[in-house]
Design a protein around this motif. Sequence first.
Motif, PDB file in Angstrom:
ATOM      1  N   ILE A 186       0.716  -1.231   0.000  1.00  0.00           N
ATOM      2  CA  ILE A 186       0.064   0.043   0.080  1.00  0.00           C
ATOM      3  C   ILE A 186       0.809   1.258  -0.005  1.00  0.00           C
ATOM      4  CG2 ILE A 186      -1.765   1.319   1.485  1.00  0.00           C
ATOM      5  CD1 ILE A 186      -2.897  -1.244   2.265  1.00  0.00           C
ATOM      6  N   MET A 187       1.839   1.234   0.735  1.00  0.00           N
ATOM      7  CA  MET A 187       2.944   2.194   0.693  1.00  0.00           C
ATOM      8  C   MET A 187       3.619   2.694  -0.459  1.00  0.00           C
ATOM      9  SD  MET A 187       6.098   2.922   3.540  1.00  0.00           S
ATOM     10  CE  MET A 187       4.872   2.763   5.065  1.00  0.00           C
ATOM     11  N   ASP A 188       3.981   1.516  -1.072  1.00  0.00           N
ATOM     12  CA  ASP A 188       4.718   1.480  -2.358  1.00  0.00           C
ATOM     13  C   ASP A 188       3.822   2.352  -3.308  1.00  0.00           C
ATOM     14  OD1 ASP A 188       6.153  -0.366  -1.096  1.00  0.00           O
ATOM     15  OD2 ASP A 188       7.347  -0.985  -2.935  1.00  0.00           O
ATOM     16  N   ALA A 189       2.518   1.815  -3.480  1.00  0.00           N
ATOM     17  CA  ALA A 189       1.485   2.324  -4.476  1.00  0.00           C
ATOM     18  C   ALA A 189       1.102   3.837  -4.332  1.00  0.00           C
ATOM     19  CB  ALA A 189       0.131   1.444  -4.462  1.00  0.00           C
ATOM     20  N   THR A 190       1.184   4.172  -3.121  1.00  0.00           N
ATOM     21  CA  THR A 190       0.927   5.538  -2.829  1.00  0.00           C
ATOM     22  C   THR A 190       1.901   6.381  -3.047  1.00  0.00           C
ATOM     23  OG1 THR A 190      -0.642   4.813  -0.784  1.00  0.00           O
ATOM     24  CG2 THR A 190       0.413   7.185  -0.811  1.00  0.00           C
ATOM     25  N   ALA A 191       3.177   5.971  -2.808  1.00  0.00           N
ATOM     26  CA  ALA A 191       4.421   6.550  -3.182  1.00  0.00           C
ATOM     27  C   ALA A 191       4.520   6.642  -4.768  1.00  0.00           C
ATOM     28  CB  ALA A 191       5.729   6.197  -2.254  1.00  0.00           C
ATOM     29  N   MET A 192       4.356   5.519  -5.332  1.00  0.00           N
ATOM     30  CA  MET A 192       4.467   5.850  -6.861  1.00  0.00           C
ATOM     31  C   MET A 192       3.441   6.438  -7.407  1.00  0.00           C
ATOM     32  SD  MET A 192       4.686   1.844  -7.994  1.00  0.00           S
ATOM     33  CE  MET A 192       6.445   0.575  -7.660  1.00  0.00           C
ATOM     34  N   LYS A 193       2.470   6.762  -6.960  1.00  0.00           N
ATOM     35  CA  LYS A 193       1.248   7.774  -7.553  1.00  0.00           C
ATOM     36  C   LYS A 193       1.568   9.231  -7.294  1.00  0.00           C
ATOM     37  CE  LYS A 193      -2.659   4.705  -6.726  1.00  0.00           C
ATOM     38  NZ  LYS A 193      -3.792   4.300  -6.113  1.00  0.00           N
ATOM     39  N   LYS A 194       2.076   9.191  -6.030  1.00  0.00           N
ATOM     40  CA  LYS A 194       2.562  10.660  -5.879  1.00  0.00           C
ATOM     41  C   LYS A 194       3.594  11.179  -6.739  1.00  0.00           C
ATOM     42  CE  LYS A 194       4.758  13.654  -1.858  1.00  0.00           C
ATOM     43  NZ  LYS A 194       4.733  13.406  -0.412  1.00  0.00           N
ATOM     44  N   GLU A 195       4.650  10.024  -6.837  1.00  0.00           N
ATOM     45  CA  GLU A 195       5.830  10.696  -7.781  1.00  0.00           C
ATOM     46  C   GLU A 195       5.289  10.767  -9.204  1.00  0.00           C
ATOM     47  OE1 GLU A 195       9.904  11.705  -9.034  1.00  0.00           O
ATOM     48  OE2 GLU A 195       8.819  11.550  -7.119  1.00  0.00           O
ATOM     49  N   ALA A 196       4.620   9.713  -9.661  1.00  0.00           N
ATOM     50  CA  ALA A 196       4.032   9.878 -11.208  1.00  0.00           C
ATOM     51  C   ALA A 196       3.290  11.431 -11.290  1.00  0.00           C
ATOM     52  CB  ALA A 196       3.173   8.624 -11.285  1.00  0.00           C
ATOM     53  N   ASP A 197       2.421  11.614 -10.256  1.00  0.00           N
ATOM     54  CA  ASP A 197       1.569  12.760 -10.296  1.00  0.00           C
ATOM     55  C   ASP A 197       2.574  14.264 -10.448  1.00  0.00           C
ATOM     56  OD1 ASP A 197      -0.777  11.678 -10.278  1.00  0.00           O
ATOM     57  OD2 ASP A 197      -1.213  11.896  -8.193  1.00  0.00           O
ATOM     58  N   SER A 198       3.632  14.078  -9.676  1.00  0.00           N
ATOM     59  CA  SER A 198       4.597  15.230  -9.809  1.00  0.00           C
ATOM     60  C   SER A 198       5.177  15.290 -10.724  1.00  0.00           C
ATOM     61  CB  SER A 198       5.619  15.006  -8.427  1.00  0.00           C
ATOM     62  OG  SER A 198       6.522  13.918  -8.692  1.00  0.00           O
ATOM     63  N   GLN A 199       5.507  14.196 -11.719  1.00  0.00           N
ATOM     64  CA  GLN A 199       6.053  14.435 -12.951  1.00  0.00           C
ATOM     65  C   GLN A 199       5.081  14.253 -14.238  1.00  0.00           C
ATOM     66  OE1 GLN A 199       9.754  12.743 -13.744  1.00  0.00           O
ATOM     67  NE2 GLN A 199      10.157  12.065 -11.674  1.00  0.00           N
ATOM     68  N   GLY A 200       3.842  14.271 -13.994  1.00  0.00           N
ATOM     69  CA  GLY A 200       3.028  14.239 -15.083  1.00  0.00           C
ATOM     70  C   GLY A 200       2.696  13.008 -15.776  1.00  0.00           C
ATOM     71  N   ALA A 201       2.918  12.204 -15.264  1.00  0.00           N
ATOM     72  CA  ALA A 201       2.768  10.517 -15.550  1.00  0.00           C
ATOM     73  C   ALA A 201       1.489  10.063 -15.153  1.00  0.00           C
ATOM     74  CB  ALA A 201       3.971   9.672 -15.315  1.00  0.00           C
ATOM     75  N   THR A 202       1.079   8.963 -15.669  1.00  0.00           N
ATOM     76  CA  THR A 202      -0.037   8.251 -15.242  1.00  0.00           C
ATOM     77  C   THR A 202       0.374   6.873 -15.054  1.00  0.00           C
ATOM     78  OG1 THR A 202      -1.496   9.467 -16.711  1.00  0.00           O
ATOM     79  CG2 THR A 202      -2.380   7.335 -15.892  1.00  0.00           C
ATOM     80  N   LEU A 203      -0.264   6.184 -13.895  1.00  0.00           N
ATOM     81  CA  LEU A 203       0.128   4.788 -13.552  1.00  0.00           C
ATOM     82  C   LEU A 203      -1.400   4.070 -13.817  1.00  0.00           C
ATOM     83  CD1 LEU A 203       1.831   5.027  -9.933  1.00  0.00           C
ATOM     84  CD2 LEU A 203       2.765   5.008 -12.127  1.00  0.00           C
ATOM     85  N   LYS A 204      -0.831   2.936 -14.010  1.00  0.00           N
ATOM     86  CA  LYS A 204      -2.057   1.897 -14.281  1.00  0.00           C
ATOM     87  C   LYS A 204      -1.372   0.494 -13.452  1.00  0.00           C
ATOM     88  CE  LYS A 204      -4.274  -1.909 -17.365  1.00  0.00           C
ATOM     89  NZ  LYS A 204      -5.582  -1.485 -16.876  1.00  0.00           N
ATOM     90  N   ILE A 205      -1.913   0.375 -12.261  1.00  0.00           N
ATOM     91  CA  ILE A 205      -1.600  -0.572 -11.038  1.00  0.00           C
ATOM     92  C   ILE A 205      -2.430  -1.563 -11.196  1.00  0.00           C
ATOM     93  CG2 ILE A 205      -0.831  -0.679  -8.699  1.00  0.00           C
ATOM     94  CD1 ILE A 205      -0.256   2.181  -8.143  1.00  0.00           C
ATOM     95  N   GLU A 206      -1.897  -2.948 -11.111  1.00  0.00           N
ATOM     96  CA  GLU A 206      -2.714  -4.060 -10.839  1.00  0.00           C
ATOM     97  C   GLU A 206      -2.071  -4.960  -9.901  1.00  0.00           C
ATOM     98  OE1 GLU A 206      -5.324  -4.948 -12.626  1.00  0.00           O
ATOM     99  OE2 GLU A 206      -5.420  -3.716 -14.118  1.00  0.00           O
TER     100      GLU A 206
END
Length: 339
Positions: free
Chosen positions: A48-68
């Motif tokens: 859960i912590m990994d996913a949250t941190a990934m989303k935060k970093e992606a948002d900051s750089q204008g990227a989009t995540l598709k997490i499964e």
Amino acid sequence: MYVSIPDVFYVPVRHLLNNENLFTLAQNSPRQILIGVSLPNQREDRWIMDATAMKKEADSQGATLKIEYFDFDPVKQTQQVAEMIKERVSIIIIVPIDEESTKKLVEDAHAVGIKVISYEAIAINSDINFFIGFNNIRVGELQGRYLTTYVPKGNYILLSGSPKGELFKEGAMEYITPLVLNRSVKIIADKVIEGWIPIDAYTIVSDILNNVTDKIDGVLAPNDATAGAVIAALNEHGLAGITAVTGQDADLAAIKRIVYGTQLMTVFKDSRELAKTAVDTAIKLVNGSVIDVTNDINNGLKNIPSILVNPIAVDKSNIDKTLVDTGIYKKDEIFKRLN
């Protein structure tokens, strides 16, 4: 899960991984990036912590995540990642669970020009483009250093987890073996805990304590869950807080034990930093940017450009600095119900 092969060189290297020239890099940089991510589950705090941190970093750089989330099921992971490839995501970050299926997924991704980052564990014999993980040998070194410093003479029980525990033990033995060779330390038992199951650690240590007359001065426990089980066994013999016990993961229960004095130390691996590094690296790979690579690790097929994030040893003296000030735990959580 696979273990990285410790063919490690701690020399920063700057890689231009897609062999494009700087003019092309500048052209590619505005590209909209969709990152496919394959993580084990949504039940464990770690992921859960990994996913949250990934989303935060992606948002900051204008990227989009598709997490499964594949729930440690290689068939489910194969289906999910195959769908990502079909959707033509820009790049894939995958936690490998099965050697053959991961190898095939990487081949399929490469066939349509999608790069793949192996995350947390290195994919064995697979043509992955990059590896992001923790320095697991360093984890073991921290455990071994603490144990041998606190108990430089005496009797040890060595426990290791399987799978994925070989590197932790290898690191610890860098400090323990010299003391064994000069006879300062005697190994009473050296056992493997299959599946990292805490009750098995409890049974192993209980059996040893019930059948040997030697005093046990230190236990190399591979992680906090097994450390807790070891300490429960020691407690039944009046040895909790007397016998030094290592750990790993910085679980809240372990931090409470460290404060109380029954566990010597733990090792904190900040998965938030790992997640941030993975997303940042993924974006750089897509854009063709230069990446500072700290290691080249052989995965059985080739040397993989890698970034290994260093862990941090935690004991009574630095809990506030490492875990409270960084927002992992609140101080009242640690001291709650200690009495």
